[in-house]
Scaffold this active site. Sequence first.
Site, short mmCIF file in Angstrom:
data_model
loop_
_atom_site.label_atom_id
_atom_site.label_comp_id
_atom_site.label_asym_id
_atom_site.label_seq_id
_atom_site.Cartn_x
_atom_site.Cartn_y
_atom_site.Cartn_z
N GLU A 163 -4.84 8.94 -2.71
CA GLU A 163 -4.27 10.24 -2.34
C GLU A 163 -4.21 10.45 -0.84
O GLU A 163 -3.26 11.03 -0.32
CB GLU A 163 -5.06 11.37 -3.00
CG GLU A 163 -4.91 11.41 -4.51
CD GLU A 163 -3.45 11.49 -4.93
OE1 GLU A 163 -2.71 12.35 -4.42
OE2 GLU A 163 -3.04 10.68 -5.77
N ASP A 169 4.86 6.83 -4.59
CA ASP A 169 4.39 6.13 -5.79
C ASP A 169 5.51 5.22 -6.28
O ASP A 169 6.20 5.52 -7.25
CB ASP A 169 3.98 7.13 -6.87
CG ASP A 169 2.69 7.85 -6.54
OD1 ASP A 169 1.79 7.20 -5.97
OD2 ASP A 169 2.58 9.05 -6.83
#
Length: 354
Positions: free
Chosen positions: A306, A320
């Site tokens: 993250e 992602d």
Amino acid sequence: MRSFSKILAVASLAAIANSAVLKRDNNVLEVTLVAGENAVVHASVKNVGAEDLNLLSYGSLFDTAPVQKINVYEGETAVPFKGVLRAIQRTDLAPEVFHTLAAGETFETSFNAAEVHDLSTSTYTFVAEGAIPFAKAGSTEISDSIIFKSNAITVSVDGEAAKSVAKAIPSSIDRRTVLQSGCSTSQRSATTQALSYCASLARAASTAASSGSSTKFSEYFKTTSSSTRSVVAARLSAVASQCSSLTSGSTKYYCTDVYGYCESNVLAYTIPSTNEIVNCPIYYSALPALTGTCHAQDRATTTLHEFTHAPATYSPGTADNGYGYAAATALTSARAVLNADSYALYANAIYVGC
């Protein structure tokens, strides 16, 4: 890092959903984009293979949340994404997080790119590209990933009209609301431990990227070039710095779901436009603090993952592009360097000795 006044102000976490084997034929999914009015996009996904597919909805065109469904470019420059990046548990997935696409079936959706991008009066290129984890029809066990890429469309945008489109994520949230939902003693303890492990793993991985095995580096980032190794090392060093403090830093870390994106199997999520990271309940209940298994999920590498998303940690923030080892190692070097899971997997590999 930040401050723990009920919110754990600092930076990151989340590991993500993904597949296990290798990529499938690029032609199994036929993804087509058609330009609508101004920044509206009409997208279709057709299963042109012979088998029904149970496709993971999160982070894809099947997702109803403001996720990165397309990449937007102005010339050669990528326009920053301002939606949500969610980390998904890879095991024990609920049936509702999948979309079943039968052989020959087409899924259609429409969305406005201006909801998650700042668009001015200009000409842009839109393209959808990535890897979608899937399970066999009737199953919720991820078996592989399908690599896909749509056609690219050129879109002329009216900046004033684009500005009138409501943003999916507000520029800021009510801090008083955040302060009302704080970290419990156990959450604070688990998060503090994860941040400590994150700092150690990121620091070791940064050193390995700079001067460690070129073969191991190439396994995750598909190149041994010194310039790429420098970028990876710098990003990991920045993550280590963010994870090393609870009282200063450029990101904010929350123990509770301040935006409402903690759905089934979501471990955590990042709002890159505001550099905010949110832990979901299963971040604490479903993950170990630190794993000794190659390519497995834990709180430490979820947090590291993250942190790489947040541009305040290191710009540009990652996306992602591929979840899990199989999809991440199928990426090109250019996409791997901007893939959050590539960093988490590499850090895990350096620590475990994969």
